[in-house]
Motif scaffolding. Structure first.
Motif, mmCIF file in Angstrom:
data_model
loop_
_atom_site.group_PDB
_atom_site.id
_atom_site.type_symbol
_atom_site.label_atom_id
_atom_site.label_comp_id
_atom_site.label_asym_id
_atom_site.label_seq_id
_atom_site.Cartn_x
_atom_site.Cartn_y
_atom_site.Cartn_z
ATOM 1 N N ARG A 25 30.388 -23.448 -2.045
ATOM 2 C CA ARG A 25 29.345 -23.403 -1.028
ATOM 3 C C ARG A 25 29.421 -22.100 -0.235
ATOM 4 N NH1 ARG A 25 29.106 -29.596 1.485
ATOM 5 N NH2 ARG A 25 29.059 -30.670 -0.534
ATOM 6 N N LYS A 26 30.633 -21.683 0.059
ATOM 7 C CA LYS A 26 30.834 -20.465 0.846
ATOM 8 C C LYS A 26 30.351 -19.235 0.088
ATOM 9 C CE LYS A 26 34.399 -17.901 3.375
ATOM 10 N NZ LYS A 26 35.839 -17.874 3.769
ATOM 11 N N SER A 27 30.674 -19.161 -1.217
ATOM 12 C CA SER A 27 30.271 -17.986 -1.997
ATOM 13 C C SER A 27 28.756 -17.952 -2.205
ATOM 14 C CB SER A 27 30.985 -17.971 -3.349
ATOM 15 O OG SER A 27 30.604 -19.075 -4.160
ATOM 16 N N LEU A 28 28.141 -19.116 -2.334
ATOM 17 C CA LEU A 28 26.687 -19.163 -2.479
ATOM 18 C C LEU A 28 26.027 -18.633 -1.214
ATOM 19 C CD1 LEU A 28 24.026 -19.991 -3.850
ATOM 20 C CD2 LEU A 28 24.394 -22.315 -2.983
ATOM 21 N N ALA A 29 26.473 -19.109 -0.052
ATOM 22 C CA ALA A 29 25.892 -18.658 1.209
ATOM 23 C C ALA A 29 26.085 -17.163 1.400
ATOM 24 C CB ALA A 29 26.523 -19.429 2.374
ATOM 25 N N LYS A 30 27.269 -16.654 1.072
ATOM 26 C CA LYS A 30 27.560 -15.228 1.237
ATOM 27 C C LYS A 30 26.640 -14.370 0.378
ATOM 28 C CE LYS A 30 31.211 -11.774 0.693
ATOM 29 N NZ LYS A 30 32.623 -11.531 0.274
ATOM 30 N N ARG A 31 26.459 -14.762 -0.887
ATOM 31 C CA ARG A 31 25.625 -13.958 -1.795
ATOM 32 C C ARG A 31 24.154 -14.016 -1.371
ATOM 33 N NH1 ARG A 31 24.498 -9.510 -4.135
ATOM 34 N NH2 ARG A 31 23.481 -9.679 -6.188
ATOM 35 N N ILE A 32 23.683 -15.160 -0.881
ATOM 36 C CA ILE A 32 22.306 -15.261 -0.386
ATOM 37 C C ILE A 32 22.101 -14.296 0.783
ATOM 38 C CG2 ILE A 32 20.678 -16.764 0.857
ATOM 39 C CD1 ILE A 32 21.759 -19.077 -0.848
ATOM 40 N N ASN A 33 23.073 -14.250 1.705
ATOM 41 C CA ASN A 33 22.975 -13.344 2.842
ATOM 42 C C ASN A 33 22.926 -11.887 2.391
ATOM 43 O OD1 ASN A 33 23.021 -15.478 4.670
ATOM 44 N ND2 ASN A 33 25.250 -15.406 4.918
ATOM 45 N N GLU A 34 23.676 -11.559 1.332
ATOM 46 C CA GLU A 34 23.666 -10.190 0.818
ATOM 47 C C GLU A 34 22.293 -9.826 0.263
ATOM 48 O OE1 GLU A 34 28.389 -10.011 -0.591
ATOM 49 O OE2 GLU A 34 26.780 -10.210 -2.067
ATOM 50 N N LEU A 35 21.713 -10.719 -0.529
ATOM 51 C CA LEU A 35 20.400 -10.455 -1.115
ATOM 52 C C LEU A 35 19.324 -10.383 -0.026
ATOM 53 C CD1 LEU A 35 20.445 -12.758 -4.290
ATOM 54 C CD2 LEU A 35 20.754 -10.279 -4.193
ATOM 55 N N ALA A 36 19.435 -11.263 0.963
ATOM 56 C CA ALA A 36 18.441 -11.259 2.046
ATOM 57 C C ALA A 36 18.516 -9.969 2.844
ATOM 58 C CB ALA A 36 18.675 -12.461 2.959
ATOM 59 N N LYS A 37 19.722 -9.496 3.100
ATOM 60 C CA LYS A 37 19.887 -8.246 3.834
ATOM 61 C C LYS A 37 19.308 -7.081 3.051
ATOM 62 C CE LYS A 37 23.368 -5.322 6.077
ATOM 63 N NZ LYS A 37 24.825 -5.147 6.361
ATOM 64 N N ALA A 38 19.530 -7.077 1.738
ATOM 65 C CA ALA A 38 19.005 -5.999 0.889
ATOM 66 C C ALA A 38 17.484 -5.968 0.887
ATOM 67 C CB ALA A 38 19.536 -6.158 -0.531
ATOM 68 N N SER A 39 16.855 -7.127 1.080
ATOM 69 C CA SER A 39 15.392 -7.194 1.098
ATOM 70 C C SER A 39 14.837 -7.110 2.520
ATOM 71 C CB SER A 39 14.911 -8.484 0.436
ATOM 72 O OG SER A 39 15.376 -9.617 1.156
ATOM 73 N N GLU A 40 15.728 -6.748 3.462
ATOM 74 C CA GLU A 40 15.349 -6.547 4.860
ATOM 75 C C GLU A 40 14.817 -7.817 5.524
ATOM 76 O OE1 GLU A 40 12.697 -3.232 5.029
ATOM 77 O OE2 GLU A 40 14.247 -1.787 4.450
ATOM 78 N N THR A 41 15.347 -8.969 5.082
ATOM 79 C CA THR A 41 15.061 -10.247 5.745
ATOM 80 C C THR A 41 16.396 -10.957 5.966
ATOM 81 O OG1 THR A 41 14.728 -11.314 3.590
ATOM 82 C CG2 THR A 41 12.762 -10.506 4.754
ATOM 83 N N PRO A 42 17.242 -10.407 6.834
ATOM 84 C CA PRO A 42 18.621 -10.897 6.969
ATOM 85 C C PRO A 42 18.722 -12.368 7.354
ATOM 86 C CG PRO A 42 18.017 -9.494 8.822
ATOM 87 C CD PRO A 42 16.938 -9.346 7.806
ATOM 88 N N THR A 43 19.707 -13.034 6.783
ATOM 89 C CA THR A 43 20.011 -14.426 7.104
ATOM 90 C C THR A 43 21.489 -14.530 7.408
ATOM 91 O OG1 THR A 43 20.418 -14.920 4.771
ATOM 92 C CG2 THR A 43 18.179 -15.310 5.604
ATOM 93 N N HIS A 44 21.888 -15.661 7.961
ATOM 94 C CA HIS A 44 23.291 -15.860 8.339
ATOM 95 C C HIS A 44 23.737 -17.258 7.930
ATOM 96 C CE1 HIS A 44 22.983 -12.132 10.647
ATOM 97 N NE2 HIS A 44 21.833 -12.606 11.132
ATOM 98 N N TYR A 45 23.521 -17.582 6.667
ATOM 99 C CA TYR A 45 23.883 -18.887 6.153
ATOM 100 C C TYR A 45 25.396 -19.012 5.995
ATOM 101 C CZ TYR A 45 18.947 -19.667 5.101
ATOM 102 O OH TYR A 45 17.594 -19.834 5.203
ATOM 103 N N THR A 46 25.893 -20.229 6.083
ATOM 104 C CA THR A 46 27.309 -20.541 5.903
ATOM 105 C C THR A 46 27.439 -21.704 4.921
ATOM 106 O OG1 THR A 46 27.387 -22.203 7.666
ATOM 107 C CG2 THR A 46 27.715 -19.876 8.314
ATOM 108 N N HIS A 47 28.670 -22.093 4.656
ATOM 109 C CA HIS A 47 28.891 -23.233 3.770
ATOM 110 C C HIS A 47 28.268 -24.499 4.351
ATOM 111 C CE1 HIS A 47 32.108 -23.718 6.738
ATOM 112 N NE2 HIS A 47 32.201 -24.987 6.348
ATOM 113 N N THR A 48 28.142 -24.557 5.671
ATOM 114 C CA THR A 48 27.497 -25.709 6.310
ATOM 115 C C THR A 48 26.011 -25.762 5.957
ATOM 116 O OG1 THR A 48 29.060 -25.611 8.155
ATOM 117 C CG2 THR A 48 27.012 -26.846 8.513
#
Length: 456
Positions: A25-48
């Motif tokens: 869950r943690k790695s999924l959230a981290k990678r989503i945040n990376e992709l979102a930041k790259a597309s200039e729509t930053p997110t701050h998802y966590t394992h929760t």
């Protein structure tokens, strides 16, 4: 962080795909945040956040697309929104919503379920009908009318009982439609079942055999939903239901059903006064299904082709198609037809012939065929009411004004209990032919009678 909407049940599709990927869950959230930041729509998802999604919460767009992308990276294959239980989340694009006819089955499921689900999420935006949009669906269905394999491993296992329920829903909705009109509450059953029951089943687990039956049931449901929409002159919506029905028929590997859907679309083209398009659709259906469809089914194709030729003013082609339909129907035998075409008896063919000859302005033939055209009165209320308006036009063509007005009053009385814009359009079409007699009191009385029953 994007806001989230609550779902009702745990997202088992997402849980299954996440487990298969091996991602935490943690790695999924981290990678989503990376992709979102790259597309200039930053997110701050966590394992929760991921835990909430698994529990049934749905992130707003475009996070579902990012989830599918990340899990696809881990699995080394394409992951669709349907694979993660979020097919319903993609934003609606009114211009092409529901008009896509994907070559690949996973994409086709995503498009169909996304369209069906859109009927619940928000008020449907106005969508336009476009004849040109049919070019790709028709050509792809003609080239390859069946997908090679439809077996799927996904959610819960789909069984015969599930398919029987879908088929029964389609029959029930059709029965309401022909009796009470496409705007009746019962006729809307097809769209509700597609949205709430059929769409989730397509993401389930099924063999190729069960899958074919499932897609066939979905095709018929979507066709019925389209017919109801067309009956209310919601032609853009109807076209989209029909396109998805045709795609489901291809997945079912059922050219006869696909042809039936295409001919139903031809009826819509006739309603829109586009006979050339209707001819093309009916002929395409016959060409593709002539070696596999039953005589009763092919007779229906030919009857609608005859009506299209008649509307186009081609008497010779219309009568040839009618003769073909009559010959084919004479070869029909009980027990050999699928349920969706069993209603096509001689009375139905006679009704099509009556309308064809009315368009050809041959009142004697209208009268001749019209005497055989009645369908069971308690069920086919709309069809019988519309038939009376066609017979009235025939009597008017023969110069029998009084009889024409009497038939129209009967039609108005019957159709007053039917919620159908198509039926009302039939009455209006007749009334529009009364202009030469508009100053006569009996004509004015008939016009007032129609207006009193909601037809103006």
């Amino acid at each position: 962080m994007s806001s989230e909407r609550h779902g009702r049940t745990p997202n088992h599709d997402l849980e299954r795909t996440l487990t298969a990927s091996g991602a935490s869950r943690k790695s999924l959230a981290k990678r989503i945040n990376e992709l979102a930041k790259a597309s200039e729509t930053p997110t701050h998802y966590t394992h929760t956040s991921v835990g909430n999604w698994l529990a049934g919460m749905t992130p707003t767009w475009p996070t579902p697309r990012l989830i599918a992308t990340v899990l696809g990276e881990r699995l080394g294959q394409r992951v669709t929104l349907a694979d993660i239980g979020m097919a319903h989340t993609e934003p609606i694009k009114p211009d092409n919503m529901g008009l896509e006819f994907p070559r690949d089955l996973p994409d086709a499921i995503t498009v169909a379920t996304g369209f069906w689900s859109s009927m619940k999420r928000r008020k449907l935006p106005a969508v336009m009908f476009t004849t040109m949009a049919m070019a790709t669906p028709m050509s792809r269905w003609l080239i390859q009318p069946a997908d090679p394999s439809v077996a799927n491993t996904g959610g819960r296992r789909v069984g015969k009982n599930d398919i029987a329920q879908l088929r029964q829903a389609a029959e029930d909705a059709q029965r309401y439609d022909v009796k009470f009109g496409g705007g009746s509450s019962g006729a809307s059953l097809a769209s509700v079942v597609l949205r709430d029951t059929a769409a989730p089943l397509l993401s389930g687990t099924y063999s190729d055999e069960i899958g074919r039956e499932l897609f066939a049931a979905c095709a018929e449901l979507s066709r019925v939903a389209g017919f109801a929409a067309a009956d209310m002159h919601q032609h853009g919506l109807a076209q989209r239901y029909y396109v998805q029905a045709l795609r489901m028929a291809r997945a079912a590997g059922d050219p006869a059903l696909g042809g039936y859907i295409l001919v139903t679309m031809a009826i819509q083209a006739l309603t829109r006064d586009e006979p050339s398009a209707a001819i093309d659709m009916a002929q395409a259906a016959t060409e593709r299904a002539k070696h596999v469809a039953t005589p009763r089914t092919l007779a229906f194709y030919a009857a609608i082709e005859a009506r299209a030729h008649a509307r186009d003013g081609d008497r010779r082609a219309a009568e040839h198609a009618l003769a073909t339909a009559e010959t084919l129907l004479s070869r029909a035998r009980p027990g050999q037809d699928p349920p969706w075409i069993r209603y096509n008896e001689f009375g139905r063919l006679a009704g099509d012939a009556t309308e064809a000859y009315c368009d050809l302005r041959m009142p004697d033939k209208v009268q001749q065929w019209g005497t055989h055209a009645a369908l069971p009165a308690g069920l086919h209320v709309r069809a019988n009411g519309m038939l009376l308006t066609i017979l009235a036009r025939g009597r008017l063509q023969a110069g029998e004004l009084d009889e024409a007005l009497a038939l129209t009053r009967q039609a108005v009385e019957i159709l007053a209990h039917v919620t159908s814009e198509r039926a009302r359009a039939h009455i209006r079409a007749f009334l529009s032919h009364l202009t030469p007699w508009q100053n006569e009191s009996k004509v004015q009385a008939t016009i007032r009678y129609a207006a009193a029953h909601g037809v103006r």
